[in-house]
Design a protein around this motif. Structure first.
Motif, PDB file in Angstrom:
ATOM      1  N   PHE A  59      42.877  33.526  39.766  1.00  0.00           N
ATOM      2  CA  PHE A  59      41.672  33.261  40.761  1.00  0.00           C
ATOM      3  C   PHE A  59      40.369  33.862  40.474  1.00  0.00           C
ATOM      4  O   PHE A  59      39.523  33.153  40.193  1.00  0.00           O
ATOM      5  N   VAL A  60      40.416  35.250  40.477  1.00  0.00           N
ATOM      6  CA  VAL A  60      39.182  35.926  40.356  1.00  0.00           C
ATOM      7  C   VAL A  60      39.117  36.832  39.093  1.00  0.00           C
ATOM      8  O   VAL A  60      40.232  37.571  39.266  1.00  0.00           O
TER       9      VAL A  60
ATOM     10  N   THR B 104      42.213  48.045  48.658  1.00  0.00           N
ATOM     11  CA  THR B 104      41.665  47.190  49.436  1.00  0.00           C
ATOM     12  C   THR B 104      40.861  46.040  49.204  1.00  0.00           C
ATOM     13  O   THR B 104      40.793  45.052  49.759  1.00  0.00           O
ATOM     14  N   THR B 105      39.859  46.373  48.020  1.00  0.00           N
ATOM     15  CA  THR B 105      39.130  45.208  47.551  1.00  0.00           C
ATOM     16  C   THR B 105      39.994  44.329  47.002  1.00  0.00           C
ATOM     17  O   THR B 105      39.774  43.083  47.245  1.00  0.00           O
ATOM     18  N   TYR B 106      41.074  44.643  46.492  1.00  0.00           N
ATOM     19  CA  TYR B 106      41.840  43.343  45.886  1.00  0.00           C
ATOM     20  C   TYR B 106      42.567  42.616  47.010  1.00  0.00           C
ATOM     21  O   TYR B 106      42.374  41.277  46.892  1.00  0.00           O
TER      22      TYR B 106
ATOM     23  N   GLU C 280      41.907  38.697  47.486  1.00  0.00           N
ATOM     24  CA  GLU C 280      42.752  37.546  47.198  1.00  0.00           C
ATOM     25  C   GLU C 280      42.880  36.801  48.687  1.00  0.00           C
ATOM     26  O   GLU C 280      43.107  35.692  48.585  1.00  0.00           O
ATOM     27  N   GLN C 281      42.677  37.551  49.753  1.00  0.00           N
ATOM     28  CA  GLN C 281      42.880  36.762  51.245  1.00  0.00           C
ATOM     29  C   GLN C 281      41.596  35.844  51.306  1.00  0.00           C
ATOM     30  O   GLN C 281      41.602  34.876  51.949  1.00  0.00           O
TER      31      GLN C 281
ATOM     32  N   LYS D 221      42.002  41.454  37.394  1.00  0.00           N
ATOM     33  CA  LYS D 221      42.437  40.104  37.796  1.00  0.00           C
ATOM     34  C   LYS D 221      43.263  39.813  39.081  1.00  0.00           C
ATOM     35  O   LYS D 221      44.153  40.546  39.195  1.00  0.00           O
ATOM     36  N   VAL D 222      42.695  39.118  39.856  1.00  0.00           N
ATOM     37  CA  VAL D 222      43.184  38.827  41.007  1.00  0.00           C
ATOM     38  C   VAL D 222      43.746  37.227  40.928  1.00  0.00           C
ATOM     39  O   VAL D 222      43.109  36.359  40.527  1.00  0.00           O
ATOM     40  N   PHE D 223      44.933  37.052  41.459  1.00  0.00           N
ATOM     41  CA  PHE D 223      45.669  35.868  41.358  1.00  0.00           C
ATOM     42  C   PHE D 223      45.756  35.321  43.145  1.00  0.00           C
ATOM     43  O   PHE D 223      46.033  36.112  43.950  1.00  0.00           O
TER      44      PHE D 223
END
Length: 279
Positions: free
Chosen positions: A98-99, A131-133, A137-138, A88-90
């Protein structure tokens, strides 16, 4: 030799800092699957490309405790399916969902803006690693609509998939590993993506120019390809880097500045960096 066999290295009695160092070092010599657990790390590489001399040189210098075994592809997949949890990416500033990165056996979470289904197998890039997170996020902070993108070191293809979902109209996804190319194709297909062109290569092929370049690899590979990354820029291209450890921050930022890349933003997660630059 069975092409479906992998070398599995299990490191024990290691702390978080040592884990991050090992991931960086082993990534440089072809390891592309990692499973982090408390006080231990499992690392995987295809048996056909395992270089024992290089591996031993790393271990001799750092004196890590480890065991080595040969495993079948299906063993990895069964283990992954048993342990995989959705990522879970916010959104960075609003903390909005977000994703959501999940496996096929997880239900989508409609609270999240974007849903991505992946089966990583031995490829790197599920969002679990910092790194992938950071990259995911960015990416939420950039405008991808109508843009051309190069994903250099695509792994599972998750960043290329997200780029298309964010509105990119042309995406070149590059990796040097056959397994990653095949795995990325599976993930691209299951996410119904149509704008992604997969290409097996060690570097960005000449003549390719992009509005946005994604490079989630490691310091050495980025440094060795910095000229080709510049050549793929159009004067205003935004480049999002990750795979950089905190202790390499000065070395990496100095390299960017020497190559006329202006640093716009630097973000940190655990022991890793993501850096947004513009040419």
């Amino acid at each position: 030799m069975n092409n479906n066999e992998y070398v599995q290295i299990i490191f024990t009695d290691i702390n978080d800092d040592q884990t991050e160092i090992l991931i960086a070092l082993l990534s440089n010599i072809g390891f592309d699957g990692f499973e982090e657990e408390k006080d231990s790390l499992k690392a995987f590489t295809p048996l056909a490309q395992f270089d024992e001399l290089l591996f031993n040189s790393i271990i001799d210098i750092n004196t890590f405790k480890y065991s080595k075994s040969i495993i079948k592809e299906q063993n990895w997949n069964e283990k992954w399916e048993a342990d995989f949890e959705p990522v879970k990416v916010f959104a960075q500033h609003s903390s909005k969902p977000f994703v959501y990165i999940r496996a096929s056996f997880h239900e989508p979470d409609t609270a999240f803006e974007y849903d991505i289904e992946v089966t990583p197998k031995m490829s790197f890039g599920t969002g679990h690693h910092a790194t992938t997170y950071l990259m995911v996020e960015q990416m939420g902070e950039l405008d991808f609509k109508g843009k051309s993108v190069i994903d250099f070191g695509t792994g599972t293809g998750v960043l290329a998939i997200l780029a298309e979902k964010l509105g990119a109209t042309s995406i070149l996804a590059i990796d040097c590993d056959d397994w990653s190319i095949n795995n990325a194709k599976e993930n691209i297909d299951v996410n119904n993506c149509e704008a992604i062109n997969l290409f097996k290569a060690e570097t960005i092929p000449s003549g390719n120019i992009a509005d946005i370049i994604l490079a989630n690899i490691n310091l050495n590979i980025i440094a060795g390809n910095i000229d080709n990354i510049k050549k793929a820029s159009n004067g205003g291209t935004k480049i999002l880097f990750s795979g950089i450890m905190l202790h390499n921050e000065t070395q990496f930022t100095n390299m960017l500045e020497k190559n006329d890349m202006k640093i716009i933003k630097l973000c940190k997660r655990e022991n890793w960096l993501a850096i947004l630059a513009v040419v």
